[in-house]
Design a protein around this motif. Structure first.
Motif, PDB file in Angstrom:
ATOM      1  N   ALA A  26      14.435 127.153 -85.609  1.00  0.00           N
ATOM      2  CA  ALA A  26      15.862 127.852 -86.202  1.00  0.00           C
ATOM      3  C   ALA A  26      16.339 128.708 -86.604  1.00  0.00           C
ATOM      4  O   ALA A  26      17.145 129.373 -85.738  1.00  0.00           O
ATOM      5  CB  ALA A  26      16.537 126.533 -87.876  1.00  0.00           C
ATOM      6  N   ALA A  27      15.603 129.525 -87.107  1.00  0.00           N
ATOM      7  CA  ALA A  27      15.207 131.278 -87.223  1.00  0.00           C
ATOM      8  C   ALA A  27      15.751 131.711 -86.257  1.00  0.00           C
ATOM      9  O   ALA A  27      16.538 132.994 -86.106  1.00  0.00           O
ATOM     10  CB  ALA A  27      13.995 131.665 -88.017  1.00  0.00           C
ATOM     11  N   ALA A  28      15.313 131.447 -84.849  1.00  0.00           N
ATOM     12  CA  ALA A  28      15.369 132.317 -84.009  1.00  0.00           C
ATOM     13  C   ALA A  28      16.437 132.076 -83.396  1.00  0.00           C
ATOM     14  O   ALA A  28      17.027 132.517 -82.714  1.00  0.00           O
ATOM     15  CB  ALA A  28      13.749 131.940 -82.804  1.00  0.00           C
ATOM     16  N   LEU A  29      17.020 130.706 -83.671  1.00  0.00           N
ATOM     17  CA  LEU A  29      17.968 130.441 -82.449  1.00  0.00           C
ATOM     18  C   LEU A  29      19.193 131.118 -83.493  1.00  0.00           C
ATOM     19  O   LEU A  29      21.036 131.525 -83.113  1.00  0.00           O
ATOM     20  CB  LEU A  29      19.038 128.950 -82.646  1.00  0.00           C
ATOM     21  N   HIS A  30      19.431 131.235 -84.561  1.00  0.00           N
ATOM     22  CA  HIS A  30      20.117 132.200 -85.401  1.00  0.00           C
ATOM     23  C   HIS A  30      20.437 133.533 -84.661  1.00  0.00           C
ATOM     24  O   HIS A  30      21.497 133.983 -84.424  1.00  0.00           O
ATOM     25  CB  HIS A  30      18.963 131.871 -86.974  1.00  0.00           C
ATOM     26  N   ALA A  31      18.694 133.938 -84.721  1.00  0.00           N
ATOM     27  CA  ALA A  31      19.033 135.357 -84.291  1.00  0.00           C
ATOM     28  C   ALA A  31      20.286 135.245 -82.871  1.00  0.00           C
ATOM     29  O   ALA A  31      20.472 136.357 -82.145  1.00  0.00           O
ATOM     30  CB  ALA A  31      17.722 136.020 -83.774  1.00  0.00           C
TER      31      ALA A  31
END
Length: 208
Positions: A26-31
């Motif tokens: 999920a963090a990577a998709l935020h980025a």
């Protein structure tokens, strides 16, 4: 792979009672979304009266597009790494030899699992840097998306940090822990401060 599945499929997997994908993905998709917003703002800031900044915006577009792909790759890497951690905990431990092998596999998997979020914090900082470059040359009609990009990158960095923390507390190798500290200490805070400052500047610009 997360980058090739539908949004509904990804969210369904994220919401399921499965450990992967999780917060790291999920963090990577935020980025990735932050980088995509940067690319969008830059594309709306080309031609006509923005022509004098064409070299800068073209570079930003190219860099942001690359960061999208890199972030999606980190989402997949995080999922794979965490699956390896889970698998290591399931190794047999019926005798001393097996217990020793299992413990070593767990430690190795935890160290490897910390690497995607380490890289993600750095990537998040790059997204904020690109967004900041756009502030003074962007099309004012989409300037709010610069703040949105910064906020998305901020979320990526803080989420990546907590994923590193949960791995570090389980890592017994002091050298590995020290290496992770060297890679990350203060890095997330810099991203957060830069993102918050950029968002505030955008709001001030909008409100006059």
């Amino acid at each position: 792979m997360i980058g090739s599945e539908t949004l509904n499929d990804y969210l369904g997997r994220l919401a399921s009672r499965n450990p992967t994908p999780g917060g790291g993905a999920a963090a990577a998709l935020h980025a990735a979304q932050g980088a995509a917003l940067v690319a969008m703002v830059a594309r709306f800031s080309t031609g006509g009266k923005y022509e004098q900044h064409e070299e800068t915006t073209s570079r930003i577009i190219s860099a942001a597009d690359h960061l999208i792909d890199e972030a999606l790759g980190l989402a997949d890497a995080d999922e794979v790494a965490f699956k390896d951690v889970i698998a290591s905990y399931k190794l047999p431990a019926a005798n001393d030899s097996e217990r020793e092998a299992r413990a070593g596999a767990i430690q190795s998997a935890l160290v490897k699992a910390a690497q995607p979020p380490v890289q993600l914090i750095k990537l998040s900082g790059a997204v904020v840097d690109l967004a900041a470059e756009l502030l003074d040359i962007a099309n004012p009609n989409v300037i709010s998306d610069i703040a949105a990009a910064a906020d998305a990158a901020r979320a990526a960095a803080t989420t990546a940090r907590v994923n590193i923390d949960i791995n570090v507390v389980a890592i017994k190798d002091t050298h590995a822990r020290a290496t992770l500290a060297e890679q990350t200490d203060g890095l997330e805070e810099k991203v957060v401060l830069a993102a918050d400052s950029l968002s505030q500047h955008v709001r001030e610009r909008i409100l006059g």
